[in-house]
Design a protein around this motif. Structure first.
Motif, short mmCIF file in Angstrom:
data_model
loop_
_atom_site.label_atom_id
_atom_site.label_comp_id
_atom_site.label_asym_id
_atom_site.label_seq_id
_atom_site.Cartn_x
_atom_site.Cartn_y
_atom_site.Cartn_z
N MET A 112 111.12 42.13 19.66
CA MET A 112 110.66 40.54 19.61
C MET A 112 110.20 40.18 20.88
O MET A 112 109.22 39.54 21.15
CB MET A 112 111.63 39.70 18.99
N ILE A 113 111.28 40.52 21.89
CA ILE A 113 111.07 40.11 23.14
C ILE A 113 109.85 40.55 23.90
O ILE A 113 109.16 39.83 24.53
CB ILE A 113 112.13 40.61 24.10
N CYS A 114 109.41 42.00 23.70
CA CYS A 114 108.30 42.46 23.91
C CYS A 114 107.16 41.71 23.43
O CYS A 114 105.93 41.63 24.44
CB CYS A 114 108.31 43.93 24.06
N HIS A 115 107.18 41.43 22.26
CA HIS A 115 105.99 40.79 21.70
C HIS A 115 105.69 39.55 21.89
O HIS A 115 104.48 38.92 21.99
CB HIS A 115 106.38 40.95 19.86
N LEU A 116 106.70 38.56 22.20
CA LEU A 116 106.76 37.29 22.25
C LEU A 116 106.50 36.60 23.78
O LEU A 116 106.01 35.75 23.79
CB LEU A 116 107.93 36.45 21.99
N THR A 117 106.46 37.49 24.60
CA THR A 117 106.33 37.33 26.10
C THR A 117 105.11 37.73 26.54
O THR A 117 104.69 38.72 25.95
CB THR A 117 107.57 37.91 26.98
N ASP A 118 104.68 37.32 27.77
CA ASP A 118 103.40 37.79 28.51
C ASP A 118 103.63 39.01 29.40
O ASP A 118 102.81 39.92 29.27
CB ASP A 118 102.67 36.82 29.13
#
Length: 138
Positions: A112-118
């Motif tokens: 999730m962190i990798c998907h949601l951040t730039d």
């Protein structure tokens, strides 16, 4: 006739720093992230504010579970982005693992962190640990 240009500026505000070492602190961490988002001028979109809160919660939870049980959160903002830094005691970088759909042991947070951040980077320190830096475009 005068030509007038209006520019939007971000109010200067010091970073927000929070330390914790208890799972009971995760709700507080979410509240701090939400209050930080709500204090920004210009304001974040509601979706970006929710994303920031989720990313902070996941990073803090991962630091407690996998990073040695203690973390330091730092939130800062520029005109272009909101920046999250979470430091923990474990020098090992985060690793992706297959999410557990049956036993509830996790595996969803890092994805999730990798998907949601730039942008997400991991740097050594402080001390023997590491810091995970996440950037969300405003």
């Amino acid at each position: 006739m005068n030509d007038m240009t209006t520019t939007s500026t971000t109010a200067l505000r010091p970073p927000v720093v929070l330390e914790d070492d208890s799972p009971a602190g995760i709700p507080r961490t979410r509240r701090v992230a939400r209050a930080f988002a709500d204090s920004l001028d210009p304001a974040l979109t509601p979706q970006t504010a929710e994303t920031l809160t989720l990313v902070v919660s996941e990073l803090a939870t991962n630091a407690l579970r996998h990073g040695g049980g203690h973390y330091i959160l730092e939130l800062s903002a520029t005109a272009d982005a909101v920046n999250v830094a979470v430091s923990d005691l474990n020098p090992a970088p985060p690793r992706e693992r297959t999410p557990d759909l049956n036993d509830g042991t996790g595996g969803f947070g890092w994805h999730m962190i990798c998907h949601l951040t730039d942008n997400v980077t991991t740097t050594p320190g402080p001390g023997q640990g590491k810091t995970i830096h996440a950037r969300l475009t405003r």
